[in-house]
Design a protein around this motif. Structure first.
Motif, PDB file in Angstrom:
ATOM      1  N   HIS A 191      54.082  38.031  40.328  1.00  0.00           N
ATOM      2  CA  HIS A 191      53.053  37.787  41.336  1.00  0.00           C
ATOM      3  C   HIS A 191      53.500  36.724  42.338  1.00  0.00           C
ATOM      4  O   HIS A 191      52.984  36.640  43.452  1.00  0.00           O
ATOM      5  CB  HIS A 191      51.778  37.341  40.629  1.00  0.00           C
ATOM      6  CG  HIS A 191      50.641  37.005  41.542  1.00  0.00           C
ATOM      7  ND1 HIS A 191      50.172  37.861  42.503  1.00  0.00           N
ATOM      8  CD2 HIS A 191      49.869  35.895  41.644  1.00  0.00           C
ATOM      9  CE1 HIS A 191      49.172  37.293  43.150  1.00  0.00           C
ATOM     10  NE2 HIS A 191      48.966  36.100  42.652  1.00  0.00           N
ATOM     11  N   GLU A 200      47.113  43.877  47.483  1.00  0.00           N
ATOM     12  CA  GLU A 200      46.097  44.208  46.481  1.00  0.00           C
ATOM     13  C   GLU A 200      46.719  44.334  45.102  1.00  0.00           C
ATOM     14  O   GLU A 200      46.177  43.835  44.108  1.00  0.00           O
ATOM     15  CB  GLU A 200      45.399  45.513  46.878  1.00  0.00           C
ATOM     16  CG  GLU A 200      44.237  45.872  45.950  1.00  0.00           C
ATOM     17  CD  GLU A 200      43.493  47.107  46.420  1.00  0.00           C
ATOM     18  OE1 GLU A 200      42.654  47.605  45.663  1.00  0.00           O
ATOM     19  OE2 GLU A 200      43.763  47.568  47.543  1.00  0.00           O
ATOM     20  N   THR A 201      47.903  44.960  45.021  1.00  0.00           N
ATOM     21  CA  THR A 201      48.576  45.120  43.734  1.00  0.00           C
ATOM     22  C   THR A 201      48.966  43.762  43.164  1.00  0.00           C
ATOM     23  O   THR A 201      48.780  43.492  41.978  1.00  0.00           O
ATOM     24  CB  THR A 201      49.828  46.003  43.889  1.00  0.00           C
ATOM     25  OG1 THR A 201      49.437  47.257  44.426  1.00  0.00           O
ATOM     26  CG2 THR A 201      50.514  46.194  42.550  1.00  0.00           C
ATOM     27  N   GLU A 202      49.493  42.887  44.018  1.00  0.00           N
ATOM     28  CA  GLU A 202      49.891  41.559  43.554  1.00  0.00           C
ATOM     29  C   GLU A 202      48.689  40.772  43.068  1.00  0.00           C
ATOM     30  O   GLU A 202      48.768  40.013  42.105  1.00  0.00           O
ATOM     31  CB  GLU A 202      50.600  40.807  44.688  1.00  0.00           C
ATOM     32  CG  GLU A 202      51.986  41.349  45.002  1.00  0.00           C
ATOM     33  CD  GLU A 202      52.552  40.748  46.278  1.00  0.00           C
ATOM     34  OE1 GLU A 202      51.763  40.260  47.099  1.00  0.00           O
ATOM     35  OE2 GLU A 202      53.784  40.782  46.442  1.00  0.00           O
ATOM     36  N   THR A 203      47.553  40.953  43.740  1.00  0.00           N
ATOM     37  CA  THR A 203      46.335  40.266  43.322  1.00  0.00           C
ATOM     38  C   THR A 203      45.919  40.735  41.936  1.00  0.00           C
ATOM     39  O   THR A 203      45.490  39.937  41.097  1.00  0.00           O
ATOM     40  CB  THR A 203      45.211  40.529  44.335  1.00  0.00           C
ATOM     41  OG1 THR A 203      45.635  40.075  45.619  1.00  0.00           O
ATOM     42  CG2 THR A 203      43.940  39.802  43.938  1.00  0.00           C
ATOM     43  N   GLU A 204      46.040  42.043  41.698  1.00  0.00           N
ATOM     44  CA  GLU A 204      45.704  42.579  40.378  1.00  0.00           C
ATOM     45  C   GLU A 204      46.628  42.008  39.308  1.00  0.00           C
ATOM     46  O   GLU A 204      46.190  41.676  38.203  1.00  0.00           O
ATOM     47  CB  GLU A 204      45.805  44.111  40.399  1.00  0.00           C
ATOM     48  CG  GLU A 204      44.721  44.782  41.232  1.00  0.00           C
ATOM     49  CD  GLU A 204      44.956  46.272  41.406  1.00  0.00           C
ATOM     50  OE1 GLU A 204      45.983  46.763  40.886  1.00  0.00           O
ATOM     51  OE2 GLU A 204      44.129  46.943  42.056  1.00  0.00           O
ATOM     52  N   ALA A 220      45.552  38.525  38.578  1.00  0.00           N
ATOM     53  CA  ALA A 220      44.335  38.496  37.770  1.00  0.00           C
ATOM     54  C   ALA A 220      44.642  38.823  36.318  1.00  0.00           C
ATOM     55  O   ALA A 220      44.064  38.233  35.391  1.00  0.00           O
ATOM     56  CB  ALA A 220      43.320  39.498  38.333  1.00  0.00           C
ATOM     57  N   GLU A 221      45.579  39.742  36.102  1.00  0.00           N
ATOM     58  CA  GLU A 221      45.946  40.079  34.722  1.00  0.00           C
ATOM     59  C   GLU A 221      46.644  38.908  34.048  1.00  0.00           C
ATOM     60  O   GLU A 221      46.407  38.607  32.876  1.00  0.00           O
ATOM     61  CB  GLU A 221      46.848  41.317  34.699  1.00  0.00           C
ATOM     62  CG  GLU A 221      47.138  41.787  33.275  1.00  0.00           C
ATOM     63  CD  GLU A 221      48.110  42.943  33.197  1.00  0.00           C
ATOM     64  OE1 GLU A 221      48.339  43.430  32.074  1.00  0.00           O
ATOM     65  OE2 GLU A 221      48.646  43.346  34.251  1.00  0.00           O
ATOM     66  N   GLN A 261      44.140  36.520  32.934  1.00  0.00           N
ATOM     67  CA  GLN A 261      43.447  37.019  31.745  1.00  0.00           C
ATOM     68  C   GLN A 261      44.229  36.692  30.474  1.00  0.00           C
ATOM     69  O   GLN A 261      43.657  36.243  29.469  1.00  0.00           O
ATOM     70  CB  GLN A 261      43.259  38.534  31.867  1.00  0.00           C
ATOM     71  CG  GLN A 261      42.795  39.226  30.596  1.00  0.00           C
ATOM     72  CD  GLN A 261      43.043  40.723  30.638  1.00  0.00           C
ATOM     73  OE1 GLN A 261      43.078  41.310  31.717  1.00  0.00           O
ATOM     74  NE2 GLN A 261      43.242  41.328  29.478  1.00  0.00           N
TER      75      GLN A 261
END
Length: 621
Positions: free
Chosen positions: A196, A212-216, A219-220, A223
């Motif tokens: 990321h 958007e993919t990097e943001t996901e 976020a993972e 988590q």
């Protein structure tokens, strides 16, 4: 060693038990939740079952004693159960032998249990082979364990594959994390964080806007940090705190820093200290910095040093800066240099700056260059400015620009401009101003405007004034409505003039006053003229005098014209000559007329000369 049963032929007898409820190795088994009374009762029950020849009871009792550390008591039960074909006992017998120092014998029993389907034994056997450098064998057994769903086997396999740079590592790290392995969750989060691009580089580098993919992915990663932190992983708690702090969720960040710090993570204690300091609680911050510094955190030691320096406790500050330096933090030497420089101990400051600069501290290199430059050593300063600038110091790049510009040749001016541009690209306000001025001089108004906007936006009053002047020069005439009266709408150039004026820029204050006067707002014009005049602007004083004279306050106008004329304003001197001539004070009028002739400009000199001659004739009549 007395071995019960033949390891080589045990499986061939067909008596090896494939119990689903096997006992894992002692270093992997979770402690019993029973209280001491319940465990004693369970042990008594198992011993009775063993006396009746129950193999599973023998295996479980051996495992219970092994967990307790009673190796001598556990061994006969484990050997007996192993001889009877219990694979869990064979696995735990391997653990027991390993703990006694018989690793090769342990591996033999683990192999038997692993072949019979024990995932725990396959994991132990894989680790045994890895410790001995046999990675192919280690991978084979660890894969057997992982594929059977063994959490520790999946983690160990991921660790091995990651060590080799194998792309399959993430799959198994994720499998272990999903089964609750906290270290796997932490390491998976680190992998995702690197992907990321969120990990700090220590220099405050700005991370580009994420897709958007990097943001996901980010976020993972968060988590998994959260999962590991919730299971007590202190470094995961530290990373989670850092993510939350960056996002502005300071309260929750503080909770995770506190959790990590209480578990002994020095970096978390240091970060918690900074949060508390920013919240205004320096005393509590100092407590956590002290704890972190005592655990060897150089950043915390530096923070303590700065805290004591602010309080004027220079000796204590110096002690903590030295502690930071001893902890391997180059900022310690740099801060010692700053402390010595503030105290006028130039030689010691140079010594500490040099130490930090040689270690690669770019701001120390810049500070050292400034110190040398102040001492007149331009030749010695330039290489350190260059070193600091090449290492990314924006201030050093700007200072190099000043150094080259001061030499006055065309080639040096070009070199200076390149360094200014480099510093400006990194957001240096004054460098952007210098580039803007250079572009204006070259006639490139578009580039000049771009850089002036950057500098003005960064807070440069001079840039705001120059930008306003650029916009003012191409401003169209004021619009009128159908009755022919001027309609005033504040333009962008006026806004920039006002911004510069508010910051104390004298020429901008005069210009804002002139614009207000054009609108007929005498009060506003007088306010800005007075501000400029009181700050030393001769034009402000002259214009304020004109305004006051028009309003009928000629005596007060004369006071401001006197101030302007004393500062070299020819028109103000001419005005004073006229005032004194009208009052009949011809000698004073002649004196100011002489002054106006000498100050100019040409038009003023010519008028003042005529007035002076007339006054001279009047005086001689």
């Amino acid at each position: 060693m007395d071995v019960m049963g033949d390891k080589a032929t045990l499986l061939e007898t067909g008596r090896f038990v494939r119990s689903a409820d096997f006992v894992q190795p002692a270093d992997l088994v979770q402690p019993s939740d029973r209280d001491e009374t319940g465990e004693a009762a369970e042990e008594a029950r198992l011993r009775l079952a063993v006396e009746t020849g129950e193999v599973e009871a023998m295996s479980v009792l051996g495992a219970m004693l092994l967990r307790r550390g009673d190796l001598d008591g556990a061994e006969p039960y484990l050997r007996g159960a192993t001889t009877a074909g219990d694979r869990a006992a064979a696995n735990n017998l391997g653990v027991l032998l390993y703990q006694r120092g018989y690793a090769d014998d342990a591996a033999g029993w683990w192999r038997i249990a692993a072949v019979a389907g024990s995932a725990a034994a396959a994991h132990a056997l894989g680790r045994y082979h890895r410790e001995r450098g046999d990675e192919p064998a280690a991978e084979y057994w660890l894969r057997q364990s992982a594929e059977q769903g063994h959490t520790l086997g999946a983690y160990a396999l991921a660790d091995l594959l990651e060590h080799r740079g194998d792309g399959g590592a993430e799959q198994w790290m994720r499998a272990a994390a999903e089964r609750g392995h906290r270290e796997a969750a932490y390491r998976l989060a680190r992998v995702l964080d690197r992907r990321h691009g969120r990990e700090a580089d220590g220099d405050g580098a700005v991370v580009p806007a994420a897709t958007e993919t990097e943001t996901e992915v980010g976020a993972e990663a968060e988590q998994w940090y959260r999962q590991a932190a919730a299971r007590g992983h202190r470094r995961a708690a530290l990373q989670l705190g850092a993510i939350l702090e960056k996002r502005g969720e300071l309260k929750e960040a503080g909770r995770w820093y506190l959790t990590s710090a209480k578990d002994g993570e020095a970096q978390a204690a240091c970060a918690l200290g900074f949060l508390l300091r920013d919240a205004g609680d320096s005393e509590s911050a100092a407590v956590w910095w002290l704890r972190a510094a005592q655990d060897g955190d150089g950043n915390a030691a530096n923070a303590l040093g700065a805290l004591h320096a602010e309080r004027g406790e220079t000796q204590t500050a110096e002690r903590w800066y030295r502690a930071a330096m001893d902890a391997g933090d180059d900022n310690g030497a740099y801060n010692l240099g700053l402390l010595c420089a503030e105290q006028g101990r130039t030689a010691q400051a140079e010594q500490w700056y040099r130490r930090a600069a040689y270690a690669g501290h770019r701001e120390a290199a810049n500070a050292l260059a400034i110190l040398l430059l102040q001492g007149g050593d331009t030749t010695g300063a330039e290489p350190w400015f260059s070193k600091a600038a090449e290492a990314g110091s924006v201030d050093a790049a700007f200072n190099l620009g000043i150094l080259h510009a001061g030499r006055g040749t065309e080639s040096e001016d070009e070199t200076a401009l390149r360094w200014y541009e480099r510093a400006a690209a990194a957001g240096h306000t004054e460098a952007a101003l210098q580039v803007g001025i250079a572009r204006l001089r070259d006639g490139d108004e578009q580039e000049a405007e771009r850089h002036l906007r950057c500098a003005a936006g960064g807070g440069s009053a001079e840039a705001a004034y120059r930008l306003a002047a650029v916009l003012d020069a191409r401003r169209p005439p004021p619009s009128t409505h159908e009755l022919g009266e001027h309609v005033h709408e504040k333009t962008e150039c006026e806004e920039w003039y006002e911004r510069a004026a508010t910051q104390g820029h004298r020429r901008a204050q005069v210009r804002v006053g002139m614009l207000a006067a054009d609108r007929g707002d005498v009060v506003e014009a007088a306010r800005w003229y007075r501000a400029a005049a009181e700050a030393g602007s001769r034009n402000g004083a002259f214009n304020l005098g004109l305004l006051l004279a028009r309003e009928g306050s000629e005596p007060e106008a004369a006071v401001w014209w006197t101030r302007a004329a004393d500062a070299g304003h020819g028109r103000a001197a001419l005005r004073l000559a006229l005032v004194y001539a009208r009052r009949g004070e011809l000698a004073e009028g002649q004196r100011w007329a002489d002054r106006a002739v000498s100050l100019g400009p040409t038009e003023v000199s010519e008028r003042a000369a005529r007035l002076r001659d007339a006054l001279r004739q009047e005086l001689s009549a």
